[in-house]
Design a protein around this motif. Structure first.
Motif, PDB file in Angstrom:
ATOM      1  N   MET A   1       0.849  -1.174   0.000  1.00 45.50           N
ATOM      2  CA  MET A   1       0.000   0.000   0.000  1.00 45.50           C
ATOM      3  C   MET A   1       0.887   1.227   0.000  1.00 45.50           C
ATOM      4  N   SER A   2       0.372   2.260  -0.645  1.00 44.16           N
ATOM      5  CA  SER A   2       1.048   3.547  -0.658  1.00 44.16           C
ATOM      6  C   SER A   2       0.089   4.590  -0.109  1.00 44.16           C
ATOM      7  N   TYR A   3       0.605   5.446   0.746  1.00 41.68           N
ATOM      8  CA  TYR A   3      -0.150   6.568   1.274  1.00 41.68           C
ATOM      9  C   TYR A   3       0.453   7.821   0.653  1.00 41.68           C
ATOM     10  N   ILE A   4      -0.353   8.515  -0.157  1.00 42.51           N
ATOM     11  CA  ILE A   4       0.176   9.621  -0.961  1.00 42.51           C
ATOM     12  C   ILE A   4      -0.662  10.875  -0.739  1.00 42.51           C
ATOM     13  N   ALA A   5       0.030  11.982  -0.541  1.00 41.45           N
ATOM     14  CA  ALA A   5      -0.668  13.270  -0.423  1.00 41.45           C
ATOM     15  C   ALA A   5      -1.332  13.595  -1.763  1.00 41.45           C
ATOM     16  N   PRO A   6      -2.571  14.083  -1.750  1.00 43.03           N
ATOM     17  CA  PRO A   6      -3.302  14.343  -2.994  1.00 43.03           C
ATOM     18  C   PRO A   6      -2.586  15.290  -3.958  1.00 43.03           C
ATOM     19  N   GLU A   7      -1.787  16.206  -3.439  1.00 45.34           N
ATOM     20  CA  GLU A   7      -1.089  17.155  -4.305  1.00 45.34           C
ATOM     21  C   GLU A   7       0.203  16.591  -4.899  1.00 45.34           C
ATOM     22  N   ASN A   8       0.583  15.377  -4.514  1.00 45.51           N
ATOM     23  CA  ASN A   8       1.813  14.762  -5.006  1.00 45.51           C
ATOM     24  C   ASN A   8       1.516  13.973  -6.286  1.00 45.51           C
ATOM     25  N   HIS A   9       1.318  14.709  -7.368  1.00 46.15           N
ATOM     26  CA  HIS A   9       0.894  14.117  -8.639  1.00 46.15           C
ATOM     27  C   HIS A   9       1.919  13.146  -9.215  1.00 46.15           C
ATOM     28  N   ARG A  10       3.181  13.415  -9.023  1.00 52.91           N
ATOM     29  CA  ARG A  10       4.220  12.515  -9.551  1.00 52.91           C
ATOM     30  C   ARG A  10       4.155  11.146  -8.872  1.00 52.91           C
ATOM     31  N   SER A  11       3.944  11.117  -7.563  1.00 60.49           N
ATOM     32  CA  SER A  11       3.854   9.848  -6.845  1.00 60.49           C
ATOM     33  C   SER A  11       2.582   9.088  -7.212  1.00 60.49           C
ATOM     34  N   ILE A  12       1.511   9.818  -7.441  1.00 68.79           N
ATOM     35  CA  ILE A  12       0.259   9.183  -7.858  1.00 68.79           C
ATOM     36  C   ILE A  12       0.454   8.506  -9.217  1.00 68.79           C
ATOM     37  N   LYS A  13       1.061   9.218 -10.161  1.00 62.11           N
ATOM     38  CA  LYS A  13       1.304   8.651 -11.496  1.00 62.11           C
ATOM     39  C   LYS A  13       2.219   7.437 -11.411  1.00 62.11           C
ATOM     40  N   LEU A  14       3.234   7.486 -10.559  1.00 56.46           N
ATOM     41  CA  LEU A  14       4.143   6.352 -10.401  1.00 56.46           C
ATOM     42  C   LEU A  14       3.400   5.151  -9.821  1.00 56.46           C
ATOM     43  N   ALA A  15       2.608   5.365  -8.792  1.00 61.18           N
ATOM     44  CA  ALA A  15       1.839   4.267  -8.200  1.00 61.18           C
ATOM     45  C   ALA A  15       0.919   3.633  -9.239  1.00 61.18           C
ATOM     46  N   GLU A  16       0.273   4.449 -10.060  1.00 62.11           N
ATOM     47  CA  GLU A  16      -0.620   3.933 -11.103  1.00 62.11           C
ATOM     48  C   GLU A  16       0.162   3.177 -12.169  1.00 62.11           C
ATOM     49  N   ARG A  17       1.342   3.663 -12.551  1.00 58.51           N
ATOM     50  CA  ARG A  17       2.179   2.943 -13.528  1.00 58.51           C
ATOM     51  C   ARG A  17       2.608   1.592 -12.986  1.00 58.51           C
ATOM     52  N   LEU A  18       2.783   1.498 -11.681  1.00 63.07           N
ATOM     53  CA  LEU A  18       3.177   0.238 -11.052  1.00 63.07           C
ATOM     54  C   LEU A  18       1.985  -0.698 -10.820  1.00 63.07           C
TER      55      LEU A  18
END
Length: 45
Positions: A1-18
């Motif tokens: 699981m990843s806990y990501i701040a909503p404004e951290n768009h780069r981390s969101i995109k990385l999690a989705e790519r993974l």
């Protein structure tokens, strides 16, 4: 699981790519974080 701040768009995109998916029912470690679940692979790596 990843806990990501909503404004951290780069981390969101990385999690989705993974292959992670947003869990709208998940409990965030820090209030306001998004919860992304990394699903088990369907085939061996």
């Amino acid at each position: 699981m990843s806990y990501i701040a909503p404004e951290n768009h780069r981390s969101i995109k990385l999690a989705e790519r993974l292959g992670a998916v947003l869990d709208t029912q998940g409990k965030a470690a820090d209030h306001g974080d998004l919860v992304y679940r990394h699903l088990m692979p369907t085939r061996p790596i």
